[in-house]
Scaffold this motif. Structure first.
Motif, short mmCIF file in Angstrom:
data_model
loop_
_atom_site.label_atom_id
_atom_site.label_comp_id
_atom_site.label_asym_id
_atom_site.label_seq_id
_atom_site.Cartn_x
_atom_site.Cartn_y
_atom_site.Cartn_z
N ILE A 227 0.64 -1.74 0.18
CA ILE A 227 -0.35 -0.12 0.17
C ILE A 227 1.15 2.01 -0.45
N LYS A 228 1.66 1.05 0.94
CA LYS A 228 3.36 1.72 0.73
C LYS A 228 3.47 2.73 -0.89
N ALA A 229 3.88 1.19 -1.03
CA ALA A 229 4.17 1.69 -2.88
C ALA A 229 3.21 2.02 -3.67
N VAL A 230 1.88 1.89 -3.65
CA VAL A 230 1.25 2.47 -4.28
C VAL A 230 0.68 3.81 -4.03
N LYS A 231 1.07 4.55 -2.50
CA LYS A 231 0.66 5.43 -2.01
C LYS A 231 2.08 6.58 -3.20
N SER A 232 2.97 5.86 -2.90
CA SER A 232 4.23 6.81 -3.38
C SER A 232 4.11 7.51 -4.95
N SER A 233 3.24 6.73 -5.21
CA SER A 233 3.43 6.70 -7.19
C SER A 233 2.36 8.00 -7.36
N LEU A 234 1.56 8.39 -6.23
CA LEU A 234 0.52 8.82 -6.31
C LEU A 234 0.80 10.77 -6.31
N GLY A 235 2.44 11.16 -6.33
CA GLY A 235 2.95 12.30 -5.33
C GLY A 235 3.74 12.78 -6.68
N PRO A 236 4.29 13.75 -6.93
CA PRO A 236 4.88 14.68 -7.49
C PRO A 236 6.30 13.49 -7.36
N GLN A 237 6.46 12.58 -6.60
CA GLN A 237 8.19 11.95 -6.18
C GLN A 237 7.45 10.62 -7.10
N SER A 238 6.50 10.58 -7.73
CA SER A 238 5.82 9.04 -9.08
C SER A 238 7.60 9.07 -9.63
N PRO A 239 7.92 7.64 -9.92
CA PRO A 239 9.20 7.51 -11.11
C PRO A 239 8.33 7.47 -12.25
N SER A 240 7.57 7.77 -12.64
CA SER A 240 7.11 8.09 -14.24
C SER A 240 6.19 9.09 -14.16
N ARG A 241 6.40 9.12 -16.23
CA ARG A 241 6.53 10.76 -16.64
C ARG A 241 4.69 10.40 -16.88
N LEU A 242 4.08 9.67 -16.50
CA LEU A 242 2.79 9.70 -16.75
C LEU A 242 1.19 11.00 -17.38
N GLU A 243 0.70 11.11 -18.03
CA GLU A 243 -0.19 12.53 -17.90
C GLU A 243 -1.65 10.95 -17.32
N LEU A 244 -2.23 10.97 -16.20
CA LEU A 244 -3.05 10.26 -15.83
C LEU A 244 -4.21 11.39 -15.58
N SER A 245 -5.41 10.51 -16.40
CA SER A 245 -6.92 10.99 -16.11
C SER A 245 -7.61 11.18 -14.08
N GLU A 246 -8.38 11.45 -14.19
CA GLU A 246 -8.71 11.90 -12.72
C GLU A 246 -8.92 10.77 -12.43
N GLY A 247 -8.26 10.42 -11.30
CA GLY A 247 -9.12 9.43 -10.36
C GLY A 247 -8.09 7.49 -10.94
#
Length: 723
Positions: A227-247
């Motif tokens: 769960i912490k790994a999933v939450k870490s990808s939510l903020g600006p420190q996310s390792p990806s450059r994806l442009e995700l949609s809302e939600g």
């Protein structure tokens, strides 16, 4: 949550973690509530066992409600059916446990605190021995020295030295499947009612179907890391450059390690990259020097006829390695193959195949039942939590689960026989959910005592911080959470899953017999088929002997009998008589056997052949099949030539014959036509007709040989695959 931090005294309190702070402050979650002290410690209830009293006392402290008041609430709020003397202790324990867990899980970091894990495990132990007449635990302890969390008044939230009722988990004590399935789903993050039995089987695969605390504790700790790994990808420190949609948020990423990338194959080209799964799509982000391409999105939410399955792949388009997932939809011109290279096995591929299919099938379920609003979010949240649990079990115990033992609810419903009943029950369950009081009338009548229902899985994701409550449109005030477990009740979802698993058990047993009787080798399989078709072959041989007129008296008797049957119109009863005879034989065998095992079919095995001889036999068989296909194509091409008058004289003759047959069919009754066809076919070898029949058959063959075949032009498609 309340203002516990303002009322507590830091000088006489230990503060080791945010989870501990939560459990210290939960006693003061309502500033207007009465705080318990050592003198007001929960009193034991005579009907309960020591371990059950320990659990109830801890629930009482969490809720800041005396045990007597809890018992009064249970007797006034619950129906009479759950207050029977035989089940009173267990149902009261469930009542206290569910209310306490609902409050405890409001905090984000409850999984990180060992006291929460210890409490839920004690709830399971107490569920198995709830009554005073049950055998008490072997060991009792006044406190938990290593993990005791003390309140302001000097007593532990979970273990009270003043009451002498705290019970340390004994290493010898284990939990069974029923207790786990009643307590674990009360916390939506820990288990789902649809897959809770499979989760228990996975956790107890090496412990004789009994759950040890150390295994349970390891599972929850790994679940917290996931769960912490999933939450870490939510903020600006996310390792990806994806442009995700809302939600939309990332559930898992693969290919971040340079030596273990994900290879994307399209045609003959391949390049490495990172693969990311969100709750709406698959994203592939190419890696390499000079690559500035954006990640490619493969949508799983829209109805684009997506197909995801395991596939073979390899370099330059070769189908060598069984380590790829194929994605195909109407939005991609060519199938996309995502390869997961690894030295041994294909567990990496199987994991990504399962979780991708889970998201795809969750969206199909949403579209099929036209779910909207909180119902749609709840259906998708179930899939998300299932993936988190699957990932935790996989990383903690390195298990490989079969389709019938999967931890993903939609995959399980698709793989089980009768799994559609699970989805129908789930849709009925979701129909009771609403996001706001204004939508109350849209779901039909509800129990007035229960009011509006909140989606439990969606609420769990919001409390964990993975989703925002504003985006989910959740208002927790004055509404009830639609728990999958209710005090003293069996969830319809649980019943649907059990019925489907019973069918799956019979399917697996039948499949085991199929695997046992499979034989290798073409000759061996042909021998088995001949033995099984022996009655049919013998019947056909008898008809051939009668049709050859080698015994004129028998052939004549057979012709007269069948002709009379056709003439009298009894032919329609022949097929019915065959079915009745077969049914009588089956019933007789069933009565005679009386459950005895069927005797094995004895078959004379053909001579064994070495590998070269088997290859030659296979080559001969393929050549024979190819010859049969060629003959069939020639017949079809000659028919095409007749239809389009490639030989006008032959076409005219066939047309006149068809007109004659049409007139006869319209004028002569059907039974006379059947009689005519039977006599013509069965009396060809009759001595009086043999010479003329042979002559006519010869003329027909000669006529057929003269018919030309229609021309065929093979057009080779251009190879557009990129090199």
């Amino acid at each position: 949550m309340g203002t516990g931090s303002n009322n507590s005294s830091p000088s006489n309190r230990r503060d080791n973690s945010s989870g501990s702070n939560f459990f210290k402050s939960i006693l003061f979650f309502n500033s207007n509530s009465k705080r318990l002290s050592d003198d007001d410690s929960p009193r034991p209830i005579p009907l309960l066992s020591p371990i059950a009293n320990s659990v109830v006392s801890r629930c009482s402290k969490i809720l800041s409600i005396p045990t007597e008041e809890l018992q009064h609430c249970f007797e006034t709020e619950q129906p009479d059916a759950v207050k029977q003397p035989s089940t009173y202790a267990r149902n009261f324990l469930e009542f206290c446990s569910y209310k306490a867990l609902h409050l405890v899980t409001e905090h984000t970091d409850y999984l990180s605190d060992k006291e929460f894990r210890r409490l839920t495990y004690d709830m399971m132990l107490a569920w198995e021995a709830p009554g005073f007449d049950n055998e008490p635990l072997d060991t009792e302890t006044a406190s938990c020295s290593n993990h005791e969390v003390e309140g302001e008044d000097g007593w532990s939230l979970f273990y009270s030295s003043s009451t002498k009722m705290a019970v340390e988990v004994d290493k010898k004590k284990t939990v069974g499947p029923e207790a786990f399935s009643r307590i674990a789903p009360a916390c939506a993050v820990v288990a789902d009612i649809i897959t809770v039995d499979n989760l228990f089987d996975a956790l107890t695969s090496s412990s004789c179907n009994r759950l040890h605390f150390l295994i349970y504790d390891k599972y929850l700790r790994m679940l917290e890391k996931v769960i912490k790994a999933v939450k870490s990808s939510l903020g600006p420190q996310s390792p990806s450059r994806l442009e995700l949609s809302e939600g939309e948020f990332i559930l898992d990423i693969d290919g971040t390690v340079p030596i273990q990338p994900v290879l994307k194959h399209i045609g003959m080209s391949a390049w490495p990259g990172r693969l990311m799964l969100t709750n709406y799509a698959l994203h592939f982000e190419p890696l390499g020097v000079g690559l500035n391409e954006k990640a490619v999105r493969y949508d799983l939410a829209m109805d684009m006829r997506q197909i995801i399955r395991a596939e073979l792949t390899g370099p330059l388009g070769a189908r060598v390695f069984d380590k790829a997932v194929m994605y195909k939809s109407i939005c991609v011109t060519e199938p996309v193959y995502l390869e997961f290279p690894e030295f041994k096995g294909n567990s990496r591929r199987d994991y990504w195949l399962d979780i991708s299919l889970e998201i795809l099938q969750a969206h199909r379920f949403i579209r099929k039942y036209n779910l909207k609003g909180s119902q749609q979010s709840e259906a998708l949240a179930r899939a998300v939590l299932g993936i988190l649990r699957y990932r935790a079990v996989k990383e903690a115990f390195h298990l490989s689960l079969s389709h019938y033992k999967t931890l993903l609810c939609y995959n399980l419903a698709e793989s089980l026989p009768g799994g559609d009943a699970i989805l129908e029950t789930l849709s009925s369950h979701l129909a009771l959910l609403n996001a706001s009081p204004s939508e109350h009338d849209s779901v039909g009548p509800l129990n007035s005592k229960q009011g509006l229902k909140l989606p439990v899985s969606l609420l769990a994701l919001c409390r964990l911080g993975i989703m925002s409550e504003n985006g989910a449109h959740i208002n927790e005030e004055a509404v009830d959470v639609a728990l999958d477990v209710r005090v003293g009740e069996v969830n319809p979802l649980e019943m649907a899953v059990k019925q489907a698993k019973q069918k799956a058990g019979r399917v697996e047993a039948a499949q085991a017999t199929v695997d046992q009787v499979k034989v290798e080798g073409i000759d061996s399989n042909i021998a088995v088929m001949k033995e099984l078709l022996f009655p049919v072959i013998e019947s056909f041989n008898c008809l051939q002997v009668l049709a050859s007129w080698k015994d004129p008296w028998r052939s004549t008797a057979f012709v007269v009998m069948i002709s009379y049957t056709i003439f009298r119109g009894w032919i329609k009863y022949v097929l019915a008589s065959i079915f009745v005879i077969l049914a009588v034989l089956m019933l007789w065998h069933g009565h005679a056997k009386k459950g005895r095992q069927l005797n094995a079919l004895k078959i004379s095995a053909p001579p064994q052949k070495n590998a070269v001889e088997q290859l030659l036999t296979l080559q001969d068989t393929i050549t024979h099949v190819e010859s049969l296909i060629q003959d069939g194509n020639i017949i079809l091409l000659k028919v095409r030539a007749l239809l389009f008058a490639a030989l006008p004289q032959a076409t005219d003759g066939v047309a006149l014959l068809l007109v004659l047959v049409a007139v006869l069919t319209a004028v002569i009754p059907l039974k006379y036509l059947i009689l005519l066809v039977f006599l013509e076919a069965f009396t060809r070898e009759m001595p009086l007709r043999k010479a003329s029949s042979d002559r006519w058959l010869r003329r027909i063959r000669e006529w057929w040989v003269r018919i030309p075949a229609a021309p065929v032009l093979l057009i080779r498609a251009e190879d557009k695959k990129r090199k």
